[in-house]
Structure formats: C-alpha cells, structure tokens
Design a protein around this motif. Sequence first.
Motif, PDB file in Angstrom:
ATOM      1  N   GLU A  50       0.630  -1.172  -0.047  1.00  0.00           N
ATOM      2  CA  GLU A  50       0.113   0.006   0.207  1.00  0.00           C
ATOM      3  C   GLU A  50       0.936   1.258   0.032  1.00  0.00           C
ATOM      4  OE1 GLU A  50      -3.347   0.431  -0.207  1.00  0.00           O
ATOM      5  OE2 GLU A  50      -3.463  -1.516  -0.525  1.00  0.00           O
ATOM      6  N   ALA A  51       0.390   2.244  -0.519  1.00  0.00           N
ATOM      7  CA  ALA A  51       1.236   3.651  -0.724  1.00  0.00           C
ATOM      8  C   ALA A  51       0.837   4.276   0.626  1.00  0.00           C
ATOM      9  CB  ALA A  51       0.595   4.497  -1.847  1.00  0.00           C
ATOM     10  N   PRO A  52       1.755   4.743   1.268  1.00  0.00           N
ATOM     11  CA  PRO A  52       1.696   5.657   2.573  1.00  0.00           C
ATOM     12  C   PRO A  52       0.881   7.003   2.373  1.00  0.00           C
ATOM     13  CG  PRO A  52       4.035   5.909   1.661  1.00  0.00           C
ATOM     14  CD  PRO A  52       3.159   5.036   0.739  1.00  0.00           C
ATOM     15  N   VAL A  53      -0.214   6.890   2.263  1.00  0.00           N
ATOM     16  CA  VAL A  53      -1.052   8.255   2.030  1.00  0.00           C
ATOM     17  C   VAL A  53      -1.744   8.473   3.386  1.00  0.00           C
ATOM     18  CG1 VAL A  53      -2.941   9.128   0.585  1.00  0.00           C
ATOM     19  CG2 VAL A  53      -1.197   7.497  -0.430  1.00  0.00           C
ATOM     20  N   ASP A  54      -1.521   9.713   3.713  1.00  0.00           N
ATOM     21  CA  ASP A  54      -2.431  10.385   4.971  1.00  0.00           C
ATOM     22  C   ASP A  54      -3.691  10.890   4.163  1.00  0.00           C
ATOM     23  OD1 ASP A  54      -3.613  11.335   7.185  1.00  0.00           O
ATOM     24  OD2 ASP A  54      -1.818  12.946   7.374  1.00  0.00           O
ATOM     25  N   ALA A  55      -4.936  10.044   4.316  1.00  0.00           N
ATOM     26  CA  ALA A  55      -6.140  10.322   3.867  1.00  0.00           C
ATOM     27  C   ALA A  55      -6.735  11.572   4.370  1.00  0.00           C
ATOM     28  CB  ALA A  55      -7.038   9.300   3.863  1.00  0.00           C
ATOM     29  N   ASP A  56      -6.438  11.856   5.665  1.00  0.00           N
ATOM     30  CA  ASP A  56      -7.034  12.972   6.230  1.00  0.00           C
ATOM     31  C   ASP A  56      -6.547  14.269   5.797  1.00  0.00           C
ATOM     32  OD1 ASP A  56      -8.810  11.278   8.079  1.00  0.00           O
ATOM     33  OD2 ASP A  56      -7.112  11.367   9.509  1.00  0.00           O
ATOM     34  N   ARG A  57      -5.039  14.319   5.521  1.00  0.00           N
ATOM     35  CA  ARG A  57      -4.594  15.573   5.004  1.00  0.00           C
ATOM     36  C   ARG A  57      -4.855  15.591   3.713  1.00  0.00           C
ATOM     37  NH1 ARG A  57      -2.398  20.274   5.566  1.00  0.00           N
ATOM     38  NH2 ARG A  57      -0.667  20.753   4.386  1.00  0.00           N
ATOM     39  N   VAL A  58      -5.077  14.547   2.784  1.00  0.00           N
ATOM     40  CA  VAL A  58      -5.532  14.794   1.444  1.00  0.00           C
ATOM     41  C   VAL A  58      -6.872  15.342   1.205  1.00  0.00           C
ATOM     42  CG1 VAL A  58      -6.315  13.373  -0.575  1.00  0.00           C
ATOM     43  CG2 VAL A  58      -4.292  12.872   0.514  1.00  0.00           C
ATOM     44  N   GLU A  59      -7.746  15.237   2.305  1.00  0.00           N
ATOM     45  CA  GLU A  59      -9.267  15.638   2.336  1.00  0.00           C
ATOM     46  C   GLU A  59      -8.911  16.906   2.682  1.00  0.00           C
ATOM     47  OE1 GLU A  59     -12.236  14.731   1.317  1.00  0.00           O
ATOM     48  OE2 GLU A  59     -10.951  12.958   0.681  1.00  0.00           O
ATOM     49  N   VAL A  60      -8.098  17.350   3.676  1.00  0.00           N
ATOM     50  CA  VAL A  60      -8.053  18.816   4.219  1.00  0.00           C
ATOM     51  C   VAL A  60      -7.711  19.629   3.016  1.00  0.00           C
ATOM     52  CG1 VAL A  60      -6.753  20.365   5.542  1.00  0.00           C
ATOM     53  CG2 VAL A  60      -7.662  18.390   6.467  1.00  0.00           C
ATOM     54  N   LYS A  62      -7.903  19.174  -0.330  1.00  0.00           N
ATOM     55  CA  LYS A  62      -8.973  18.845  -1.258  1.00  0.00           C
ATOM     56  C   LYS A  62      -9.848  20.149  -1.134  1.00  0.00           C
ATOM     57  CE  LYS A  62      -9.456  14.362  -3.058  1.00  0.00           C
ATOM     58  NZ  LYS A  62     -10.146  13.122  -3.289  1.00  0.00           N
ATOM     59  N   ARG A  63     -10.362  20.013   0.225  1.00  0.00           N
ATOM     60  CA  ARG A  63     -11.148  21.097   0.610  1.00  0.00           C
ATOM     61  C   ARG A  63     -10.659  22.542   0.534  1.00  0.00           C
ATOM     62  NH1 ARG A  63     -11.901  19.678   5.992  1.00  0.00           N
ATOM     63  NH2 ARG A  63     -11.753  17.586   5.740  1.00  0.00           N
ATOM     64  N   ALA A  64      -9.451  22.587   0.778  1.00  0.00           N
ATOM     65  CA  ALA A  64      -8.781  24.004   0.714  1.00  0.00           C
ATOM     66  C   ALA A  64      -8.875  24.476  -0.754  1.00  0.00           C
ATOM     67  CB  ALA A  64      -7.697  23.936   1.398  1.00  0.00           C
ATOM     68  N   VAL A  65      -8.522  23.337  -1.644  1.00  0.00           N
ATOM     69  CA  VAL A  65      -8.332  23.833  -3.128  1.00  0.00           C
ATOM     70  C   VAL A  65      -9.743  24.244  -3.561  1.00  0.00           C
ATOM     71  CG1 VAL A  65      -7.898  22.836  -4.974  1.00  0.00           C
ATOM     72  CG2 VAL A  65      -6.373  22.615  -3.520  1.00  0.00           C
ATOM     73  N   GLU A  66     -10.835  23.481  -3.209  1.00  0.00           N
ATOM     74  CA  GLU A  66     -12.056  23.582  -3.844  1.00  0.00           C
ATOM     75  C   GLU A  66     -12.810  25.054  -3.134  1.00  0.00           C
ATOM     76  OE1 GLU A  66     -14.300  20.361  -2.134  1.00  0.00           O
ATOM     77  OE2 GLU A  66     -13.710  19.144  -3.826  1.00  0.00           O
TER      78      GLU A  66
END
Length: 92
Positions: A50-60, A62-66
Amino acid sequence: MPPIEMGPTRPIGAVDVRIARQAGGFRETAKSTGSESSAVALSDALDPGEAPVDADRVEVIKRAVETGQYPVLPTKIADAMIAAGLLLRKGQ
C-alpha cells in the motif's frame, strides 16, 4: 581489421515462461480472454504494498483547493522544481 564473427542469430520473441517457473518464488496467474490463454509469473518481491497516504491530510487539501483557500505561490513552486532538478542531476 579482421571481420567480427557472430554466431547464429535467433529470432526475437517473448520470454520463455518455463525459465521463470524453474527459478522458483513465483506465483502464476492465468488470464483467459476468449479463446486465448496467457500465463503471467508474478513475484512477491516486487509488490510494493500500500502507498503511504495520509487520507485525512488529502481531504483537508482537497477542501482548501475547492474553497480557494489553498495558497498557490508560483515562486515557491518554481524553486521546488529547480531544486528537484538539481538533486536529480547530482544523484542524491
């Protein structure tokens, strides 16, 4: 200059799967597509997991970009691209 002698030529083709089977440590999967069947030898040693991805950070992010709140600074991006290029050239 003496001529360079080469042995008999062989046609270029696919890798012989029997060699991979004899090496051991491989699992074999068969994929059937219609009337054709091909075997692929896969090694567990090459499975990255599995790739080491912090899903919570990705969501933060994404919301900031949107919402337009993510800071895009062209000078910082350019500096990082130049630094990455320099690191690749040095081999570090």
